[in-house]
Design a protein around this motif. Structure first.
Motif, mmCIF file in Angstrom:
data_model
loop_
_atom_site.group_PDB
_atom_site.id
_atom_site.type_symbol
_atom_site.label_atom_id
_atom_site.label_comp_id
_atom_site.label_asym_id
_atom_site.label_seq_id
_atom_site.Cartn_x
_atom_site.Cartn_y
_atom_site.Cartn_z
ATOM 1 N N GLU A 93 54.624 55.970 107.817
ATOM 2 C CA GLU A 93 54.807 57.033 106.821
ATOM 3 C C GLU A 93 54.942 58.398 107.478
ATOM 4 O OE1 GLU A 93 52.348 57.286 103.374
ATOM 5 O OE2 GLU A 93 52.289 55.113 103.081
ATOM 6 N N LEU A 94 54.280 58.601 108.616
ATOM 7 C CA LEU A 94 54.382 59.890 109.309
ATOM 8 C C LEU A 94 55.827 60.171 109.709
ATOM 9 C CD1 LEU A 94 53.126 62.401 110.570
ATOM 10 C CD2 LEU A 94 52.660 61.034 112.627
ATOM 11 N N ALA A 95 56.519 59.142 110.207
ATOM 12 C CA ALA A 95 57.930 59.319 110.571
ATOM 13 C C ALA A 95 58.758 59.688 109.351
ATOM 14 C CB ALA A 95 58.465 58.044 111.214
ATOM 15 N N LEU A 96 58.449 59.080 108.224
ATOM 16 C CA LEU A 96 59.178 59.385 106.993
ATOM 17 C C LEU A 96 58.892 60.806 106.519
ATOM 18 C CD1 LEU A 96 58.555 55.978 105.211
ATOM 19 C CD2 LEU A 96 60.749 56.799 106.092
ATOM 20 N N LYS A 97 57.647 61.220 106.677
ATOM 21 C CA LYS A 97 57.283 62.590 106.298
ATOM 22 C C LYS A 97 58.053 63.601 107.137
ATOM 23 C CE LYS A 97 53.327 65.779 106.152
ATOM 24 N NZ LYS A 97 51.874 65.919 106.405
ATOM 25 N N PRO A 102 60.558 62.219 100.394
ATOM 26 C CA PRO A 102 59.585 62.667 99.393
ATOM 27 C C PRO A 102 58.314 61.810 99.419
ATOM 28 C CG PRO A 102 61.780 62.564 98.451
ATOM 29 C CD PRO A 102 61.882 61.940 99.799
ATOM 30 N N ARG A 103 57.186 62.452 99.183
ATOM 31 C CA ARG A 103 55.895 61.763 99.204
ATOM 32 C C ARG A 103 55.906 60.526 98.296
ATOM 33 N NH1 ARG A 103 50.292 63.049 99.868
ATOM 34 N NH2 ARG A 103 50.798 65.191 100.489
ATOM 35 N N SER A 104 56.535 60.644 97.133
ATOM 36 C CA SER A 104 56.532 59.550 96.163
ATOM 37 C C SER A 104 57.261 58.308 96.661
ATOM 38 C CB SER A 104 57.164 60.017 94.855
ATOM 39 O OG SER A 104 58.506 60.432 95.071
ATOM 40 N N GLU A 105 58.115 58.467 97.687
ATOM 41 C CA GLU A 105 58.914 57.344 98.180
ATOM 42 C C GLU A 105 58.395 56.771 99.499
ATOM 43 O OE1 GLU A 105 62.946 58.638 98.498
ATOM 44 O OE2 GLU A 105 62.962 59.550 96.492
ATOM 45 N N ARG A 106 57.467 57.491 100.148
ATOM 46 C CA ARG A 106 57.086 57.107 101.508
ATOM 47 C C ARG A 106 56.409 55.753 101.605
ATOM 48 N NH1 ARG A 106 54.226 62.741 102.831
ATOM 49 N NH2 ARG A 106 56.034 64.073 102.443
ATOM 50 N N LEU A 144 62.674 53.915 113.715
ATOM 51 C CA LEU A 144 63.870 53.806 112.883
ATOM 52 C C LEU A 144 63.660 54.273 111.450
ATOM 53 C CD1 LEU A 144 65.141 50.313 114.102
ATOM 54 C CD2 LEU A 144 66.135 52.540 114.652
ATOM 55 N N ALA A 145 62.397 54.393 111.035
ATOM 56 C CA ALA A 145 62.100 54.657 109.629
ATOM 57 C C ALA A 145 62.662 55.979 109.127
ATOM 58 C CB ALA A 145 60.592 54.617 109.394
ATOM 59 N N GLY A 146 62.705 56.976 109.963
ATOM 60 C CA GLY A 146 63.205 58.272 109.530
ATOM 61 C C GLY A 146 64.715 58.374 109.525
#
Length: 243
Positions: A93-97, A102-106, A144-146
């Motif tokens: 989730e940190l990579a996505l942040k 958006p927080r709601s999708e992480r 790869l997540a981001g």
């Protein structure tokens, strides 16, 4: 993403490690860097990631100068670089942040990536509770997540046992096919280079020029006889060096 190295010089302690290197990673390909120890493979990777500035020459990402790090260019290390106080889910989730998801999708997106690398059910484990291969799976998911447009991988499977390493090589190829991106992959292992790479760049020792740039026939898995290409890579590695 196209990554372009143009006439770059990289030094360490006043001595040139990379001298006047010209090399390009094409969009969506896996470019493997190999060569003898100390030839500067990891140094090139860090320069592409924006962690090092060349002494001279230019590094471009899609035509734009690389001056610093960017979320469009991710770096995956051999050593465990996961945050030890964060769970598998939290690391991804940190990579996505950082990528602006958006927080709601992480949470849902992180779970999808964790499933893609075969770790469903381990979302709430801390890194210390995972095997080396599992930690590398998390690193791959986080890298790869981001949705980076390029990923630099510095011998990510070098510390794994043979069986786990083979599994991770297949996972990387499968994940890359499902989520295409430009990959620059460093390895000492010729067979790994042949399995993973679309092209293989063989670097010379510190300060020496690029020795060879070889195409790998695709699909990789259908390359029944690798002996000829393997011999080319080994010949390039064994090329005598001159002043």
């Amino acid at each position: 993403m196209t990554l372009q190295l143009s006439d770059i010089v990289l030094s360490y302690g006043g001595s040139p490690i990379i001298s006047r290197l010209d090399l390009q990673a094409r969009p969506g390909e896996i470019l493997v860097l190999t060569g003898p120890s100390g030839c500067g493979k990891s140094t090139v990777l860090r320069a592409l990631a924006g962690l090092l500035r060349p002494d001279s020459g230019e590094i471009l990402a899609d035509g734009q100068p690389v001056r610093t790090t960017s979320r469009d260019r991710a770096l995956v290390f051999q050593d465990n670089a996961l945050l030890p106080w964060r769970t598998v889910q939290s690391n991804v989730e940190l990579a996505l942040k950082l990528a602006g998801t958006p927080r709601s999708e992480r949470a849902e997106e992180a779970r999808r990536w964790i499933a893609d690398v075969g770790l469903s059910g381990f979302e709430h484990y801390l890194p210390k509770s995972l095997s080396g291969g599992m930690r590398q799976r998390v690193q791959l998911a986080r890298g790869l997540a981001g949705a980076p447009r390029a990923v630099m991988m510095d011998e990510p499977f070098g510390a794994l046992d043979t069986q786990t390493r083979t599994s991770m090589q297949k996972l990387l190829i499968d994940t890359w096919r499902a989520h295409p991106t430009t990959v620059v992959f460093v390895t000492h292992d010729v067979d790994e280079a042949l399995l993973i790479g679309d092209r293989i760049a063989v670097l010379g020792r510190a300060g020496q020029p690029l020795r060879a740039l070889l195409d790998v026939p695709t699909p990789r898995e259908a390359l029944a006889d690798r002996s000829a290409l393997r011999s080319e890579v080994i010949a390039a590695l064994d090329t005598p060096e001159f002043p």
